[in-house]
Structure formats: C-alpha cells, structure tokens
Design a protein around this motif. Structure first.
Motif, PDB file in Angstrom:
ATOM      1  N   SER A  47      99.439  31.384  40.272  1.00  0.00           N
ATOM      2  CA  SER A  47     100.445  31.758  39.276  1.00  0.00           C
ATOM      3  C   SER A  47     100.651  33.267  39.192  1.00  0.00           C
ATOM      4  O   SER A  47     101.585  33.718  38.536  1.00  0.00           O
ATOM      5  N   SER A  48      99.793  34.056  39.852  1.00  0.00           N
ATOM      6  CA  SER A  48      99.876  35.515  39.725  1.00  0.00           C
ATOM      7  C   SER A  48     100.637  36.191  40.850  1.00  0.00           C
ATOM      8  O   SER A  48     100.743  37.404  40.858  1.00  0.00           O
ATOM      9  N   ASP A  49     101.115  35.438  41.816  1.00  0.00           N
ATOM     10  CA  ASP A  49     101.869  36.003  42.940  1.00  0.00           C
ATOM     11  C   ASP A  49     101.067  37.087  43.661  1.00  0.00           C
ATOM     12  O   ASP A  49     101.526  38.207  43.859  1.00  0.00           O
ATOM     13  N   MET A  50      99.860  36.722  44.044  1.00  0.00           N
ATOM     14  CA  MET A  50      98.961  37.631  44.760  1.00  0.00           C
ATOM     15  C   MET A  50      99.275  37.583  46.252  1.00  0.00           C
ATOM     16  O   MET A  50      99.964  36.674  46.720  1.00  0.00           O
ATOM     17  N   PRO A  51      98.761  38.537  47.035  1.00  0.00           N
ATOM     18  CA  PRO A  51      98.994  38.518  48.480  1.00  0.00           C
ATOM     19  C   PRO A  51      98.544  37.233  49.168  1.00  0.00           C
ATOM     20  O   PRO A  51      99.133  36.819  50.164  1.00  0.00           O
ATOM     21  N   VAL A  52      97.527  36.586  48.639  1.00  0.00           N
ATOM     22  CA  VAL A  52      97.046  35.334  49.230  1.00  0.00           C
ATOM     23  C   VAL A  52      98.140  34.268  49.199  1.00  0.00           C
ATOM     24  O   VAL A  52      98.264  33.469  50.125  1.00  0.00           O
ATOM     25  N   VAL A  53      98.953  34.276  48.160  1.00  0.00           N
ATOM     26  CA  VAL A  53      99.989  33.256  48.001  1.00  0.00           C
ATOM     27  C   VAL A  53     100.997  33.333  49.145  1.00  0.00           C
ATOM     28  O   VAL A  53     101.414  32.304  49.687  1.00  0.00           O
ATOM     29  N   SER A  54     101.386  34.540  49.538  1.00  0.00           N
ATOM     30  CA  SER A  54     102.336  34.662  50.649  1.00  0.00           C
ATOM     31  C   SER A  54     101.695  34.253  51.975  1.00  0.00           C
ATOM     32  O   SER A  54     102.387  33.732  52.855  1.00  0.00           O
ATOM     33  N   MET A  55     100.395  34.460  52.120  1.00  0.00           N
ATOM     34  CA  MET A  55      99.700  34.037  53.342  1.00  0.00           C
ATOM     35  C   MET A  55      99.597  32.518  53.435  1.00  0.00           C
ATOM     36  O   MET A  55      99.604  31.960  54.521  1.00  0.00           O
TER      37      MET A  55
END
Length: 183
Positions: A47-55
């Motif tokens: 839910s925080s839109d961290m770099p992991v989410v795009s990966m």
C-alpha cells in the motif's frame, strides 16, 4: 447475598491446544506467528508504493520477493515494527492525508507529536526503528533512507533526551582488573 467472586478456578491453560504434546510446538507457533505478521508487513509495503512494488510486476514469481520482506527477523521483532508503523501511518493519514512521510519534516512532526503526547523514550526510538525496517523491506536504497538522515537521527536523539529525565547518558568506564587476576 451472593459472593462477588466465582467459586470456580480458571481452567484455561497457557499452553496452546493444537501444540500440546508436540516436541516442535515452539517452532510451529513461531512460524505461524511470523506468517501472520509477515502478511501485515506485505500489506504495508504494497500500500506504500515502495520500490519493491514496481519490481513485483516484472517478476515471474513475485512471492519469492514477498517472502524476503521480513529480513530474517523473528516474529516478535516483525510484530513490534509493524505495530509501530501502523501507529505512524494513522498519524500520517490524519495529519497529512498520506500514508508515507514524504520528507524529514513529516517524520519529525510525528516524533514531536509522540513526545508531546507523553510517549516514552522507547516509543520514539521504536518509531525510527520501524521507519528503517519498513524502508529496508520496501527496497528503498540506503542513500535514500529517511531513517539514515543525519537531521532525523539528531532530532530523535534530542527528543529521547527531552522525554527522559533530561540528563544525558553518562559513559561508564570499565572497571580496572587487577593484573593478579589475569595471571
């Protein structure tokens, strides 16, 4: 007149029913507890839109990445960091309408509010540790960590001092060991 207290003794034991008699009960209970808090951590990260989410969108097996978010920590550590971060998120959503601090000022506001609200020294320290944990789990590069900002670290140390009794921590010198003990 009836007695106020019940005449029966409590019968609930501290042991967990499904693990009773199992020699690996502690291991299994820790695994289940860790899985529960890992799910909460995953929800925070997603839910925080961290770099992991795009990966995750580019991976063939995104579960492999999600399983590594706990950084090898025990369930109790993950629990503490998740609970502390949920408290911080509630503050950010209320004060700034955003679940993640955009800059150092937002985090410093949270720490100041915690200190002014009667938070303990450990609550202030835990806020910094939770920020660092979530940033690391979310794949934020070390040079972009808010938790590593010298400004944030110094402000947190200052608030820790103010929340305590106001005295700095004295450095204790190690006791001198007589040479006769060493021989």
């Amino acid at each position: 007149m009836k007695p106020i207290h019940s005449e029966r003794w409590p019968v609930r034991t501290r042991r967990s029913g499904p693990y009773e008699g199992d020699p690996r009960a502690r291991e299994k209970a820790e695994g289940e507890e860790r899985e529960k808090w890992m799910n909460d951590l995953r929800d925070i990260i997603l839910s925080s839109d961290m770099p992991v989410v795009s990966m995750l969108s580019t991976m063939r097996n995104p579960n492999a990445m999600l399983q590594g978010l706990g950084q090898g920590r025990r369930a109790s550590t993950i629990r503490r960091r998740v609970l502390d971060w949920k408290q911080a998120t509630r503050y950010y959503l209320t004060a700034f309408r955003d679940a993640w601090p955009r800059d150092e000022g937002m985090f410093i506001d949270y720490v100041a509010t915690t200190a002014d609200g009667g938070g303990s020294r450990s609550a202030i320290t835990r806020a910094l540790l939770a920020l660092r944990f979530v940033e690391t789990s979310g794949g934020v590069r070390k040079e972009h960590h808010l938790a590593n900002s010298p400004l944030i670290v110094s402000v947190v140390r200052e608030f820790e001092l103010g929340v305590g009794d106001g005295a700095t921590r004295a450095v204790r010198k190690a006791p001198l060991i007589p040479i006769s003990f060493l021989l």
